[in-house]
Design a protein around this motif. Structure first.
Motif, PDB file in Angstrom:
ATOM      1  N   TYR A  91       0.602  -1.810  -0.166  1.00 21.71           N
ATOM      2  CA  TYR A  91      -0.067  -0.624  -0.240  1.00 21.71           C
ATOM      3  C   TYR A  91       0.781   0.951  -0.233  1.00 21.71           C
ATOM      4  O   TYR A  91       0.357   2.073  -0.909  1.00 21.71           O
ATOM      5  N   THR A  92       1.806   1.575   0.893  1.00 25.52           N
ATOM      6  CA  THR A  92       3.231   2.528   0.919  1.00 25.52           C
ATOM      7  C   THR A  92       3.775   2.848  -1.138  1.00 25.52           C
ATOM      8  O   THR A  92       3.656   3.905  -0.919  1.00 25.52           O
ATOM      9  N   ASN A  93       4.160   1.283  -1.494  1.00 19.55           N
ATOM     10  CA  ASN A  93       4.284   1.666  -3.082  1.00 19.55           C
ATOM     11  C   ASN A  93       3.316   2.389  -3.381  1.00 19.55           C
ATOM     12  O   ASN A  93       3.724   3.553  -4.304  1.00 19.55           O
ATOM     13  N   VAL A  94       2.261   2.032  -3.171  1.00 13.47           N
ATOM     14  CA  VAL A  94       0.909   2.463  -4.112  1.00 13.47           C
ATOM     15  C   VAL A  94       0.623   4.067  -3.555  1.00 13.47           C
ATOM     16  O   VAL A  94       1.188   4.748  -5.507  1.00 13.47           O
ATOM     17  N   LEU A  95       0.740   4.719  -2.691  1.00 11.16           N
ATOM     18  CA  LEU A  95       0.781   6.060  -2.344  1.00 11.16           C
ATOM     19  C   LEU A  95       2.007   6.353  -2.879  1.00 11.16           C
ATOM     20  O   LEU A  95       1.642   7.446  -3.463  1.00 11.16           O
ATOM     21  N   LEU A  96       3.323   5.881  -3.081  1.00 16.12           N
ATOM     22  CA  LEU A  96       4.398   6.701  -3.331  1.00 16.12           C
ATOM     23  C   LEU A  96       3.810   6.684  -5.009  1.00 16.12           C
ATOM     24  O   LEU A  96       4.522   7.787  -5.412  1.00 16.12           O
ATOM     25  N   LEU A  97       3.388   5.613  -6.040  1.00 15.30           N
ATOM     26  CA  LEU A  97       3.769   5.682  -7.795  1.00 15.30           C
ATOM     27  C   LEU A  97       2.217   6.686  -7.785  1.00 15.30           C
ATOM     28  O   LEU A  97       2.663   7.439  -8.613  1.00 15.30           O
ATOM     29  N   ARG A  98       1.368   6.525  -6.641  1.00 12.94           N
ATOM     30  CA  ARG A  98       0.312   7.712  -6.813  1.00 12.94           C
ATOM     31  C   ARG A  98       0.651   9.495  -6.783  1.00 12.94           C
ATOM     32  O   ARG A  98       0.553  10.322  -7.484  1.00 12.94           O
ATOM     33  N   GLN A  99       1.303   9.760  -6.167  1.00 16.63           N
ATOM     34  CA  GLN A  99       1.992  11.076  -5.698  1.00 16.63           C
ATOM     35  C   GLN A  99       3.000  11.647  -7.186  1.00 16.63           C
ATOM     36  O   GLN A  99       3.085  12.184  -7.631  1.00 16.63           O
ATOM     37  N   LEU A 100       3.972  10.476  -7.827  1.00 19.74           N
ATOM     38  CA  LEU A 100       4.761  10.738  -8.958  1.00 19.74           C
ATOM     39  C   LEU A 100       3.778  10.445 -10.005  1.00 19.74           C
ATOM     40  O   LEU A 100       3.784  11.641 -10.501  1.00 19.74           O
ATOM     41  N   PHE A 101       2.560  10.113 -10.258  1.00 13.29           N
ATOM     42  CA  PHE A 101       1.450  10.233 -11.181  1.00 13.29           C
ATOM     43  C   PHE A 101       0.878  11.310 -11.206  1.00 13.29           C
ATOM     44  O   PHE A 101       0.710  11.796 -12.185  1.00 13.29           O
ATOM     45  N   ALA A 102       0.628  12.203 -10.117  1.00 14.19           N
ATOM     46  CA  ALA A 102      -0.499  13.317  -9.881  1.00 14.19           C
ATOM     47  C   ALA A 102       0.605  14.419 -10.372  1.00 14.19           C
ATOM     48  O   ALA A 102      -0.178  15.160 -11.288  1.00 14.19           O
ATOM     49  N   GLN A 103       1.812  14.194  -9.970  1.00 11.52           N
ATOM     50  CA  GLN A 103       2.282  15.439 -10.278  1.00 11.52           C
ATOM     51  C   GLN A 103       3.107  15.397 -11.980  1.00 11.52           C
ATOM     52  O   GLN A 103       3.166  16.179 -12.750  1.00 11.52           O
ATOM     53  N   ALA A 104       3.017  13.397 -12.653  1.00  6.09           N
ATOM     54  CA  ALA A 104       3.577  13.237 -14.120  1.00  6.09           C
ATOM     55  C   ALA A 104       1.934  13.844 -14.942  1.00  6.09           C
ATOM     56  O   ALA A 104       2.671  14.539 -15.826  1.00  6.09           O
ATOM     57  N   GLU A 105       1.204  14.095 -14.355  1.00  8.61           N
ATOM     58  CA  GLU A 105      -0.596  14.353 -14.925  1.00  8.61           C
ATOM     59  C   GLU A 105      -0.326  15.910 -14.855  1.00  8.61           C
ATOM     60  O   GLU A 105      -0.941  16.156 -15.957  1.00  8.61           O
ATOM     61  N   LYS A 106      -0.310  16.385 -13.796  1.00  6.42           N
ATOM     62  CA  LYS A 106       0.078  18.231 -14.362  1.00  6.42           C
ATOM     63  C   LYS A 106       1.138  18.927 -15.247  1.00  6.42           C
ATOM     64  O   LYS A 106       0.434  19.515 -15.975  1.00  6.42           O
ATOM     65  N   TRP A 107       2.418  17.538 -15.867  1.00  7.84           N
ATOM     66  CA  TRP A 107       2.234  17.804 -17.082  1.00  7.84           C
ATOM     67  C   TRP A 107       2.022  17.473 -18.165  1.00  7.84           C
ATOM     68  O   TRP A 107       2.412  17.622 -18.884  1.00  7.84           O
ATOM     69  N   TYR A 108       1.231  16.697 -18.309  1.00  8.46           N
ATOM     70  CA  TYR A 108      -0.003  16.458 -19.413  1.00  8.46           C
ATOM     71  C   TYR A 108       1.314  15.087 -19.833  1.00  8.46           C
ATOM     72  O   TYR A 108       1.279  14.631 -21.070  1.00  8.46           O
TER      73      TYR A 108
END
Length: 299
Positions: free
Chosen positions: A78-95
């Motif tokens: 679950y911790t790894n999923v939250l970490l990936l979520r942070q990275l993907f959310a930042q990437a989506e800000k840059w499309y």
């Protein structure tokens, strides 16, 4: 120190996560150790045990350790999923769209490289003085910083695009006006040439009419003279021949006059001015077409 092929900022982020994971792992190992310690203190009070008693003790220990290990593995996932979520959310800000290769997670060579990196990091951290540094949280990308610069760049590009569209529209209007003006000048030139041709036809018709009237008068006179005075027949024939020569000479003069008239017309200021205007307009249209071609989108 071993490297992971990342820049300094990202490598520091990896180190922070590894420290977090190592801390959680240490807590879980202490929990497992406490399970064994509790078993020793609570159950191993007698000197001898039967097989059934040993089996019961081990089964109980197995259940406790299994529960602790399962809880740790689930929490790690679950911790790894939250970490990936942070990275993907930042990437989506840059499309951006990030991709992962799950097969690389079982790459033994890469796992050993990470282990060496962790060992080197632990050794290095033990040599450095411990400094309590509270890292600031990451600012949301939509509240300034790089996002603000990105929005400014997008606005600038949109404004430049609007300017280019406006400029292209202006060039198209200029090209259309130039084509219309060229058409008007060509029509005016055709009308002028038509008027000149009509004038030539009128002059030619008038001269031919005069010549025809002259020939008719000569014929009439010749016929009258022939009827009245047959003795003057030779003289009249000579006069007729002379009239024919005059007719040919007049026709030649008419052709020369037509050529001279056309030459004078071409030398007139109106003809030269109109020809210069048409030449300039043709050059302007060519230039506008070249400029228009530069702004048309490629297929």
């Amino acid at each position: 120190m071993a490297e992971l092929g990342l820049n300094e900022h990202h490598q520091n982020e990896v180190i922070n996560y590894m420290r977090f994971a190592r801390s959680k792992r240490g807590l879980r190992l202490k929990t497992v150790d406490s399970c064994f310690q509790d078993l020793k203190e609570s159950r191993l009070v007698e000197e001898t045990f039967t097989v059934d008693e040993v089996s019961e003790v081990l089964n109980g220990l197995q259940a406790v350790v299994h529960s602790e290990v399962e809880s740790e593995l689930i929490n790690t996932a679950y911790t790894n999923v939250l970490l990936l979520r942070q990275l993907f959310a930042q990437a989506e800000k840059w499309y951006l769209k990030l991709q992962t290769d799950i097969s690389e997670l079982e790459n033994r060579e890469l796992l050993e490289q990470v282990a060496e990196f962790e060992k080197a990091e632990i050794t290095s951290s033990n040599k450095k003085p411990i400094i309590d540094i509270t890292k600031p949280k990451l600012a949301p990308l939509n509240e300034g910083g790089t996002a603000e610069l990105l929005n400014k760049e997008i606005s600038r590009l949109q404004e430049e695009n609007e300017k280019l569209k406006s400029r292209l529209k202006t060039i198209e209007i200029q090209a259309t006006n130039a084509l219309d003006e060229k058409s008007k000048l060509e029509k005016a030139l055709q009308d002028l040439q038509l008027d000149q041709g009509n004038q030539k036809d009128f002059i030619k018709a008038q001269d031919l009419s005069n010549l025809e009237n002259t020939v008719a008068a000569l014929k009439s006179e010749f016929q009258k003279t022939l009827n009245d005075k047959t003795e003057n027949q030779k003289s009249l024939e000579e006069n007729l021949a002379t009239a024919k020569h005059d007719l040919l000479r007049v026709q030649e003069q008419l052709r020369m006059a037509e050529k001279e008239l056309e030459k004078k017309f071409q030398q007139t200021a109106a003809y030269r001015n109109m020809k210069e205007i048409l030449t300039k307009k043709n050059e302007q249209i060519k230039d506008l077409r070249k400029r228009l071609a530069q702004y048309e989108p490629e297929d």
